[in-house]
Design an enzyme around this catalytic site. Structure first.
Site, short mmCIF file in Angstrom:
data_model
loop_
_atom_site.label_atom_id
_atom_site.label_comp_id
_atom_site.label_asym_id
_atom_site.label_seq_id
_atom_site.Cartn_x
_atom_site.Cartn_y
_atom_site.Cartn_z
N TYR A 49 0.83 -1.21 0.00
CA TYR A 49 0.00 0.00 0.00
C TYR A 49 0.86 1.25 0.00
O TYR A 49 2.07 1.20 0.20
CB TYR A 49 -0.98 0.00 1.18
CG TYR A 49 -0.37 0.35 2.53
CD1 TYR A 49 0.49 -0.53 3.19
CD2 TYR A 49 -0.64 1.58 3.14
CE1 TYR A 49 1.03 -0.20 4.43
CE2 TYR A 49 -0.10 1.91 4.38
CZ TYR A 49 0.73 1.02 5.01
OH TYR A 49 1.27 1.36 6.23
N ARG A 82 8.34 4.10 -4.66
CA ARG A 82 8.39 3.11 -3.57
C ARG A 82 7.39 1.97 -3.82
O ARG A 82 7.67 0.81 -3.53
CB ARG A 82 8.14 3.76 -2.21
CG ARG A 82 8.30 2.75 -1.07
CD ARG A 82 8.22 3.41 0.29
NE ARG A 82 6.92 4.01 0.50
CZ ARG A 82 6.64 4.82 1.52
NH1 ARG A 82 7.56 5.11 2.42
NH2 ARG A 82 5.43 5.33 1.64
N ARG A 87 -8.10 -20.75 -1.72
CA ARG A 87 -7.01 -20.41 -0.80
C ARG A 87 -5.85 -21.37 -1.01
O ARG A 87 -6.04 -22.59 -0.94
CB ARG A 87 -7.49 -20.48 0.65
CG ARG A 87 -6.40 -20.21 1.69
CD ARG A 87 -6.96 -20.20 3.10
NE ARG A 87 -5.93 -19.86 4.08
CZ ARG A 87 -5.18 -20.74 4.74
NH1 ARG A 87 -5.33 -22.03 4.55
NH2 ARG A 87 -4.26 -20.33 5.61
N LYS A 140 6.43 -2.04 1.91
CA LYS A 140 5.25 -1.45 2.57
C LYS A 140 4.05 -2.37 2.42
O LYS A 140 3.14 -2.13 1.61
CB LYS A 140 4.98 -0.06 1.98
CG LYS A 140 4.08 0.80 2.87
CD LYS A 140 4.18 2.25 2.49
CE LYS A 140 3.17 3.14 3.17
NZ LYS A 140 3.26 3.18 4.62
N GLU A 185 11.65 2.41 14.41
CA GLU A 185 10.83 3.52 13.90
C GLU A 185 9.56 3.57 14.73
O GLU A 185 9.39 2.81 15.68
CB GLU A 185 10.53 3.31 12.42
CG GLU A 185 9.81 2.01 12.12
CD GLU A 185 9.66 1.69 10.64
OE1 GLU A 185 9.58 2.61 9.82
OE2 GLU A 185 9.60 0.48 10.32
N LEU A 197 10.86 1.20 7.28
CA LEU A 197 10.31 1.67 6.02
C LEU A 197 11.09 2.90 5.56
O LEU A 197 11.42 3.77 6.37
CB LEU A 197 8.83 2.05 6.19
CG LEU A 197 8.17 2.39 4.85
CD1 LEU A 197 7.93 1.13 4.03
CD2 LEU A 197 6.89 3.15 5.04
N1 PDD Z 1 2.76 5.04 7.31
N2 PDD Z 1 7.38 3.77 8.96
C1 PDD Z 1 6.24 3.06 8.94
C2 PDD Z 1 6.22 1.75 9.63
C3 PDD Z 1 5.11 3.56 8.27
O1 PDD Z 1 3.99 2.84 8.23
C4 PDD Z 1 5.18 4.83 7.64
C5 PDD Z 1 4.03 5.41 6.87
C6 PDD Z 1 6.40 5.54 7.70
C7 PDD Z 1 6.59 6.89 7.04
O2 PDD Z 1 6.64 6.76 5.64
P1 PDD Z 1 6.14 7.96 4.70
O3 PDD Z 1 6.90 9.16 5.10
O4 PDD Z 1 6.47 7.49 3.34
O5 PDD Z 1 4.66 8.12 4.95
C8 PDD Z 1 7.48 4.97 8.36
C9 PDD Z 1 1.57 5.48 6.59
C10 PDD Z 1 1.40 6.96 6.59
C11 PDD Z 1 0.36 4.75 7.10
O6 PDD Z 1 0.49 3.56 7.33
O7 PDD Z 1 -0.72 5.33 7.25
#
Ligand code: PDD
Length: 286
Positions: free
Chosen positions: A32, A51, A100, A150, A182, A206
């Site tokens: 996503y 990405r 499945r 992601k 993170e 990420l």
């Molecule tokens: N989340 N680390 C994780 C685990 C994340 O899920 C996200 C983003 C980030 C920051 O990445 P970016 O700057 O590209 O948004 C870091 C999104 C916003 C979400 O899951 O809603």
């Protein structure tokens, strides 16, 4: 009612459907992106598209459409849903072969599923939460080892946010082998003696699109940046801390595990970086 996008069609949200055999649903076999919208325009669309392609490649998944088509769909959803400030959620799964099975289906016969929808968030830029700053707790990072992809496996991040809520905090930072990886849905930073410290890129975190932009802008503003492993204790002793994400931009952190940072209000560097990020991103938005 929102208009959403599913597999080539724009539909009212109540009419959009995905198979019960979809591998996203059965196996979290999907990726996503979340892209923010400010002033009716997309922030860093290119970064998110690049990405997305990387996430798909890492999982041997096919792209559901071209980058140009993706941009058109993003823009059309913003237009029909009249989004001035908000988010666009995009998900691509390996699709459904009508049963499945752990084995990946043949990509020649099983098409990926693509779903996109908007989230209207007035006040995203001028956020009261950012003026107050976030309280975070630290919890162990027990996610899988490819956090650079992601994927939609968000159960543990979701549990982490519930743990934070139960503790009266806003979010959680994750710790692995004694070091902060993170946040549950953001990248993590602290500032000590004017220097911004954050974990280097690897498969452990990420590769945030906001992180990349913010680090570049920090360096352009002559701020000192160091990418290295750090402990939660270092962050607790910091002058200030913050997180970055597409959904909250630069979010100041004012408390970690009950320890108040500085005077308990958003720090000057986080505040300045938020201003610069919003300003520059708006100028470059498409
Ligand atoms: N989340 N680390 C994780 C685990 C994340 O899920 C996200 C983003 C980030 C920051 O990445 P970016 O700057 O590209 O948004 C870091 C999104 C916003 C979400 O899951 O809603």
């Amino acid at each position: 009612m929102r208009t959403v996008y599913v597999n080539g069609q724009y539909l009212p949200e109540t009419e959009a459907t995905v198979s019960i055999f979809d591998r996203g649903f059965l196996m979290a076999d999907g990726v996503y992106e979340v892209t923010s919208v400010l002033d009716g325009k997309l922030i860093d669309f290119d970064g998110h598209a690049v990405r997305l392609e990387r996430s798909l490649n890492e999982l041997d998944m096919r792209a559901a459409c071209t980058k140009e088509e993706l941009l058109d769909i993003h823009r059309e959803l913003v237009r029909v849903n009249e989004i001035t400030e908000g988010l666009i959620y995009l998900q691509i799964t390996r699709g459904s072969d009508g049963d499945r099975d752990f084995i990946f289906p043949d990509p020649e016969t099983t098409k990926p599923t693509i779903v996109m929808f908007t989230q209207n968030k007035p006040g995203l830029a001028d956020s009261p939460a950012a003026k107050k700053g976030a309280k975070i707790i630290s919890i162990e990072d027990i996610r899988w080892g490819r956090r650079d992809i992601k994927t939609v496996q968000l159960l543990y991040p979701s549990m982490g946010k519930m743990m934070a809520k139960a503790a009266g905090a806003d979010d959680a930072w994750l710790i692995e082998d004694g070091h902060v990886t993170e946040g549950t849905s953001n990248n993590a930073y602290f500032v000590k003696n004017g220097k911004i410290v954050t974990r280097p890129l690897s498969t452990d975190i990420l590769h945030g699109i906001t992180r990349k932009a913010v680090l570049r802008m920090a360096e352009e503003a002559q701020m000192e940046v160091e990418e290295r492993l750090f402990t939660i204790d270092e962050a607790k002793e910091a002058d200030e801390a913050f997180t970055t994400s597409a959904s909250a931009f630069v979010m100041p952190v004012v408390e970690i595990d009950g320890v108040v940072l500085g005077d308990g209000t958003p720090g000057p560097i986080a505040t300045r970086l938020r201003e610069i990020y919003l300003d520059e991103s708006l100028k470059a938005a498409i």
